[in-house]
Design a protein around this motif. Structure first.
Motif, mmCIF file in Angstrom:
data_model
loop_
_atom_site.group_PDB
_atom_site.id
_atom_site.type_symbol
_atom_site.label_atom_id
_atom_site.label_comp_id
_atom_site.label_asym_id
_atom_site.label_seq_id
_atom_site.Cartn_x
_atom_site.Cartn_y
_atom_site.Cartn_z
ATOM 1 N N HIS A 13 6.746 0.919 -2.371
ATOM 2 C CA HIS A 13 5.536 1.133 -3.173
ATOM 3 C C HIS A 13 5.953 1.429 -4.611
ATOM 4 O O HIS A 13 6.759 2.313 -4.870
ATOM 5 C CB HIS A 13 4.719 2.290 -2.605
ATOM 6 N N ASP A 15 5.498 2.961 -8.118
ATOM 7 C CA ASP A 15 4.806 4.037 -8.824
ATOM 8 C C ASP A 15 4.886 3.710 -10.313
ATOM 9 O O ASP A 15 5.919 3.929 -10.947
ATOM 10 C CB ASP A 15 5.470 5.382 -8.522
ATOM 11 N N CYS A 22 8.941 4.167 -4.545
ATOM 12 C CA CYS A 22 8.898 5.425 -3.791
ATOM 13 C C CYS A 22 10.256 5.695 -3.153
ATOM 14 O O CYS A 22 10.833 6.750 -3.351
ATOM 15 C CB CYS A 22 7.800 5.361 -2.737
ATOM 16 N N ARG A 35 6.295 0.223 3.756
ATOM 17 C CA ARG A 35 5.559 1.373 3.236
ATOM 18 C C ARG A 35 5.800 2.611 4.085
ATOM 19 O O ARG A 35 5.840 2.543 5.311
ATOM 20 C CB ARG A 35 4.049 1.099 3.220
ATOM 21 N N HIS A 39 2.000 5.730 1.701
ATOM 22 C CA HIS A 39 1.637 4.551 0.919
ATOM 23 C C HIS A 39 1.216 3.355 1.756
ATOM 24 O O HIS A 39 1.298 2.222 1.295
ATOM 25 C CB HIS A 39 2.810 4.160 0.009
ATOM 26 N N LEU A 44 -3.728 4.391 1.042
ATOM 27 C CA LEU A 44 -4.091 4.162 -0.356
ATOM 28 C C LEU A 44 -5.584 3.929 -0.533
ATOM 29 O O LEU A 44 -6.143 4.226 -1.583
ATOM 30 C CB LEU A 44 -3.304 2.969 -0.911
#
Length: 56
Positions: A13, A15, A22, A35, A39, A44
Protein backbone atom coordinates in the motif's frame (compact mmCIF):
# COMPACT_ATOMS: atom_id res chain seq x y z
CA UNK A 1 -2.48 -31.57 -3.60
CA UNK A 2 -0.13 -30.13 -1.00
CA UNK A 3 -0.13 -26.52 0.00
CA UNK A 4 3.05 -24.52 -0.23
CA UNK A 5 4.09 -22.66 2.92
CA UNK A 6 3.13 -19.01 3.05
CA UNK A 7 5.93 -16.68 2.10
CA UNK A 8 6.69 -13.48 3.95
CA UNK A 9 4.94 -11.00 1.68
CA UNK A 10 4.97 -7.33 2.62
CA UNK A 11 2.14 -4.82 2.23
CA UNK A 12 2.43 -2.78 -0.98
CA UNK A 13 0.00 0.00 0.00
CA UNK A 14 1.46 3.34 -1.07
CA UNK A 15 1.35 6.04 1.62
CA UNK A 16 1.51 9.20 -0.43
CA UNK A 17 1.97 11.52 2.53
CA UNK A 18 4.99 9.60 3.82
CA UNK A 19 6.14 8.78 0.26
CA UNK A 20 6.74 5.10 1.02
CA UNK A 21 5.07 1.68 0.96
CA UNK A 22 3.55 0.32 4.17
CA UNK A 23 5.82 -2.74 4.19
CA UNK A 24 4.04 -4.60 7.01
CA UNK A 25 4.84 -8.35 6.94
CA UNK A 26 2.25 -11.08 6.54
CA UNK A 27 0.22 -9.46 3.76
CA UNK A 28 -2.39 -11.36 1.74
CA UNK A 29 -2.92 -11.15 -2.02
CA UNK A 30 -5.79 -8.95 -3.27
CA UNK A 31 -6.54 -7.60 -6.75
CA UNK A 32 -4.63 -4.34 -6.13
CA UNK A 33 -1.66 -6.29 -4.72
CA UNK A 34 -0.43 -7.56 -1.35
CA UNK A 35 -2.14 -5.83 1.59
CA UNK A 36 -1.84 -6.03 5.37
CA UNK A 37 -5.06 -6.13 7.47
CA UNK A 38 -5.02 -2.32 7.83
CA UNK A 39 -4.91 -1.71 4.07
CA UNK A 40 -7.28 -4.31 2.60
CA UNK A 41 -9.83 -2.93 0.12
CA UNK A 42 -12.63 -3.40 2.68
CA UNK A 43 -10.65 -1.68 5.45
CA UNK A 44 -9.88 1.32 3.24
CA UNK A 45 -13.58 1.58 2.34
CA UNK A 46 -14.61 1.41 6.02
CA UNK A 47 -16.38 -1.95 5.67
CA UNK A 48 -15.86 -5.13 7.71
CA UNK A 49 -13.87 -7.95 6.15
CA UNK A 50 -15.78 -10.68 4.37
CA UNK A 51 -15.65 -14.05 6.12
CA UNK A 52 -12.86 -16.26 4.82
CA UNK A 53 -13.79 -19.22 2.66
CA UNK A 54 -12.44 -22.63 3.54
CA UNK A 55 -12.06 -25.57 1.21
CA UNK A 56 -13.57 -28.88 2.21
Amino acid sequence: MTRRPALDFRCRHWDGQARRYCGAPGARRYLPGYRCPLHTPAALAGRPEAPSRTRT
